[in-house]
Motif scaffolding. Sequence first.
Motif, PDB file in Angstrom:
ATOM      1  N   ALA A 134       0.819  -1.211   0.000  1.00 30.06           N
ATOM      2  CA  ALA A 134       0.000   0.000   0.000  1.00 30.06           C
ATOM      3  C   ALA A 134       0.855   1.265   0.000  1.00 30.06           C
ATOM      4  O   ALA A 134       0.438   2.301  -0.525  1.00 30.06           O
ATOM      5  N   ILE A 135       2.043   1.170   0.563  1.00 29.35           N
ATOM      6  CA  ILE A 135       2.934   2.337   0.588  1.00 29.35           C
ATOM      7  C   ILE A 135       3.714   2.448  -0.718  1.00 29.35           C
ATOM      8  O   ILE A 135       3.735   3.509  -1.356  1.00 29.35           O
ATOM      9  N   LEU A 136       4.339   1.362  -1.132  1.00 30.51           N
ATOM     10  CA  LEU A 136       5.188   1.428  -2.322  1.00 30.51           C
ATOM     11  C   LEU A 136       4.383   1.461  -3.617  1.00 30.51           C
ATOM     12  O   LEU A 136       4.790   2.092  -4.591  1.00 30.51           O
ATOM     13  N   ASP A 137       3.248   0.781  -3.654  1.00 32.53           N
ATOM     14  CA  ASP A 137       2.447   0.711  -4.879  1.00 32.53           C
ATOM     15  C   ASP A 137       1.217   1.614  -4.846  1.00 32.53           C
ATOM     16  O   ASP A 137       0.700   1.989  -5.903  1.00 32.53           O
ATOM     17  N   GLY A 138       0.738   1.926  -3.654  1.00 32.10           N
ATOM     18  CA  GLY A 138      -0.466   2.753  -3.541  1.00 32.10           C
ATOM     19  C   GLY A 138      -0.197   4.168  -3.084  1.00 32.10           C
ATOM     20  O   GLY A 138      -1.107   4.993  -3.076  1.00 32.10           O
ATOM     21  N   ASP A 139       1.052   4.463  -2.676  1.00 30.43           N
ATOM     22  CA  ASP A 139       1.425   5.801  -2.208  1.00 30.43           C
ATOM     23  C   ASP A 139       0.498   6.274  -1.095  1.00 30.43           C
ATOM     24  O   ASP A 139       0.074   7.440  -1.057  1.00 30.43           O
ATOM     25  N   ALA A 140       0.189   5.387  -0.162  1.00 29.39           N
ATOM     26  CA  ALA A 140      -0.639   5.779   0.979  1.00 29.39           C
ATOM     27  C   ALA A 140       0.033   6.914   1.733  1.00 29.39           C
ATOM     28  O   ALA A 140       1.243   6.892   1.969  1.00 29.39           O
ATOM     29  N   ARG A 141      -0.759   7.889   2.151  1.00 29.72           N
ATOM     30  CA  ARG A 141      -0.195   9.107   2.720  1.00 29.72           C
ATOM     31  C   ARG A 141      -0.179   9.138   4.234  1.00 29.72           C
ATOM     32  O   ARG A 141       0.361  10.075   4.828  1.00 29.72           O
ATOM     33  N   SER A 142      -0.781   8.156   4.892  1.00 30.74           N
ATOM     34  CA  SER A 142      -0.769   8.158   6.348  1.00 30.74           C
ATOM     35  C   SER A 142      -0.803   6.719   6.862  1.00 30.74           C
ATOM     36  O   SER A 142      -1.335   5.823   6.192  1.00 30.74           O
ATOM     37  N   VAL A 143      -0.238   6.540   8.025  1.00 23.17           N
ATOM     38  CA  VAL A 143      -0.188   5.231   8.681  1.00 23.17           C
ATOM     39  C   VAL A 143      -0.568   5.429  10.135  1.00 23.17           C
ATOM     40  O   VAL A 143      -0.142   6.403  10.776  1.00 23.17           O
ATOM     41  N   MET A 144      -1.362   4.527  10.680  1.00 22.67           N
ATOM     42  CA  MET A 144      -1.732   4.549  12.098  1.00 22.67           C
ATOM     43  C   MET A 144      -1.011   3.414  12.808  1.00 22.67           C
ATOM     44  O   MET A 144      -1.042   2.269  12.355  1.00 22.67           O
ATOM     45  N   HIS A 145      -0.388   3.731  13.934  1.00 22.98           N
ATOM     46  CA  HIS A 145       0.331   2.691  14.667  1.00 22.98           C
ATOM     47  C   HIS A 145      -0.635   1.715  15.328  1.00 22.98           C
ATOM     48  O   HIS A 145      -1.785   2.041  15.618  1.00 22.98           O
ATOM     49  N   SER A 146      -0.147   0.537  15.580  1.00 23.67           N
ATOM     50  CA  SER A 146      -0.907  -0.497  16.270  1.00 23.67           C
ATOM     51  C   SER A 146      -0.855  -0.279  17.778  1.00 23.67           C
ATOM     52  O   SER A 146       0.129   0.220  18.321  1.00 23.67           O
ATOM     53  N   TYR A 147      -1.936  -0.685  18.469  1.00 24.21           N
ATOM     54  CA  TYR A 147      -1.921  -0.678  19.926  1.00 24.21           C
ATOM     55  C   TYR A 147      -0.985  -1.743  20.505  1.00 24.21           C
ATOM     56  O   TYR A 147      -0.651  -1.708  21.677  1.00 24.21           O
ATOM     57  N   ALA A 148      -0.587  -2.683  19.673  1.00 21.58           N
ATOM     58  CA  ALA A 148       0.059  -3.898  20.178  1.00 21.58           C
ATOM     59  C   ALA A 148       1.486  -3.643  20.660  1.00 21.58           C
ATOM     60  O   ALA A 148       2.149  -2.699  20.260  1.00 21.58           O
ATOM     61  N   GLU A 149       1.930  -4.531  21.504  1.00 26.13           N
ATOM     62  CA  GLU A 149       3.344  -4.681  21.802  1.00 26.13           C
ATOM     63  C   GLU A 149       3.827  -5.945  21.104  1.00 26.13           C
ATOM     64  O   GLU A 149       3.112  -6.947  21.040  1.00 26.13           O
ATOM     65  N   ILE A 150       5.026  -5.876  20.542  1.00 29.33           N
ATOM     66  CA  ILE A 150       5.616  -7.040  19.900  1.00 29.33           C
ATOM     67  C   ILE A 150       6.882  -7.405  20.660  1.00 29.33           C
ATOM     68  O   ILE A 150       7.818  -6.599  20.742  1.00 29.33           O
ATOM     69  N   ASP A 151       6.870  -8.589  21.254  1.00 33.33           N
ATOM     70  CA  ASP A 151       8.012  -9.045  22.049  1.00 33.33           C
ATOM     71  C   ASP A 151       8.376  -8.016  23.110  1.00 33.33           C
ATOM     72  O   ASP A 151       9.547  -7.728  23.362  1.00 33.33           O
TER      73      ASP A 151
END
Length: 774
Positions: A254-271
């Motif tokens: 979505a970023i490289l091919d769709g040029d999405a202009r915004s991203v929302m972080h996840s609530y999650a913790e990873i490790d």
Amino acid sequence: MTEVHALVDGPAPAQTGPDHGRPNGHDGGARVRDLLGRMTIEEKIAQIVGFWEKEDGEAVAPLQGEFGEDVKLGDFSRHGLGHLTRAYGTRPVDAAARASWLWKFQRELVTGTRLGIPAIVHEECLTGLSAWKAATFPTPLAWGAAFDPELVTEMAAAIGASMRTLGIHQGLSPVLDVIRDPRWGRVDECIAEDPYLVGTIGTSYVRGLQSQGVHATLKHFAGYSASQSGRNFGPVHMGRRELADVLLVPFEMAILDGDARSVMHSYAEIDGVPVAADPTMLTGILRDTWGFDGTVVADYYGVAFLNLLHHVAGDHAEAAGQALTAGVDVELPTGDAYLTLRESVRAGRIDEALLDRAVLRVLRQKQDLGLLDATFDDEPPSAIDLDSPEHRAIARRLAEESIVLVTNRDALPLPAGRRVAVIGPNADRQGALFGCYSFLNHVLVQHPGVETGIEVPTVLDAVRAEFGDDLVTWARGCDVDTDDRSGFDEAVATAAAADVAVLVVGDHAGLFGRGTVGEGCDRDDLELPGVQRDLVEAVQATGTPVVLVLLTGRPYALGWALAGCAAVVQAFFPGEEGAGAIAGVLSGRVNPSGRLPVTLPGSAGAQPYSYLHPTLGAGNEVTNLPATPVAPFGHGLSYTTFAYTDLTVPATVPTDGAVAVTVRVTNTGAVAGDDVVQLYGRDLVASVTRPVAQLLGYRRVHLAPGQSVTVELTVPTTRLAFSDRSFTRVVEPGDIEVWVGTSAQRATEAVTTLVGDTVAVTNASSRWSTADIR
């Protein structure tokens, strides 16, 4: 209640009249840097926070009751404002009246603040614009079931056009979380369990929305859907390889091919590391690796949660410092944490350069949206049709394409003249057609007595219209999620007097425990909620054939139903036109063509499960509890039949090339229908374990009876890439098994060999398969 700091706490700069930041011959970069250079700390912080006007008792976000604004919007925004949160979607408001208010507020920002910068208005738009009287489309699981990215683009463009008309600039969609555990409540917001299907459908949504000048926001970056035991906000125990090869793939596309202009972080913790405080995720992967240059926004209250829930920060000030350092540019929905940055910067605890970095990104976004030149002197829209015939036509097509016929023992389509008993808690309930982020289930549920605002026939309404009132009887039988069996006798009697019983069962979508599926509505089993299975079995005991219609936001364990029902129809919250689509499938007016975007599980105890499992992921003879599903990913029946012949695959393909696959598809039945041609592959020997099946490409085709077409699928070898033992994503040489079929189960198959050196994947590598028809 958490303290909320107003931006008016500090001294106001001298009011020298509005400064609209005109370019004065400078390029865009110079313009926003010039603006930044003239900002006070208060004005900078104003650009990286939101404001949410709420009323007592409203709860449309997690722990919303713990937060509250102690100041009015006018006071809060005296230095400017980054985002205005959910101007239309917080409560039922007349769109034209609200637009008039919004234009006035934006004019006040332009003329009444020193720098004259309007706010970004953002809104939810997962199943259509979240606003009263706006069209409500099928839920994302239905998008996945349709396997039709072009139609999703068309839907998103229609949504974006409505949003732009109303002065909304950013949509909090699509959700790109890959389904890992159907017990998780937010499955109904997701597209599929396959990252390529999620990536192609999700990127298509991004393209459609952004074609109308509305910025898409990718959710939830990343790992959120792999939460422990399918519990919302649960910790994520996942290795780097699975994260990179499964969960990050749709975001990359979505970023490289769709040029999405915004991203929302996840609530999650990873490790153990919350994503909101992880610079390796929000800066390293997003920006340094993928080159993302848009804005990262907080999921609602996500910055404060670093303090309140994750306990990696001792207070909101520490939380703000961690999030800003990691790369969260804007705190939403309010400024509970980021408003502490003024003191932190002045005390030297936070480098002002980090604040400037975030402000520059927001200013660039506002420039891209045309806000730096906007005056709002034009008239706001006054005649607004948010549920136009165009919207409804798209909703109808998508609903019809998404319905999955799971099993059919010659019961469907129903012959004309049959007496039909419609039974079940979802048969005559509008909310049964919608997901948790639909306006009806998300907002209107808190405003009893307010009309729905759009035309929403129920399944009962649609069946009566399809078959005739005189042939249709009805009984509720039970509720969605209670133990009340008092309606069983009526349901049994109604079924016994009919030729066929259509049982409409499933979910009620809601939030935070108010539903059986949706955000914060997780389950520890995969049985139908309440006593719905008992109702079905009671009706089955009459001997009347049962057609089970499922209106759900997740897959349930349905082995018993597939074994005992005359037919099973799966509809994943098909939207405002969904009931007509279901009735059309029952009558044969619509030939079902949906395919399962997620496996139908055998049991809850087999979860988490994905068709993308390695050899030992299914169990087989090495355990007494195999994880065998009752229906595979990609499965779906039709009222016609399709045959695959003449599969051609090259004997060898360079590791940096593309696999050209052709197959002849013929409609061998008596009626026209759509087939979804699905191409799968398997890496037979690799340096790390690989899935036993992986979707490589797909194409929806419409064929008349007897018609044949050749489908040519060109698959870049990067579709077979994975993270090797050094965590480098590569394409390795070796044998690849490929097959074409109507699901992930094997059909016509062949083998090709990738030859050459191991090739590393880069941003320039192709990620999309193409499919042509000849």
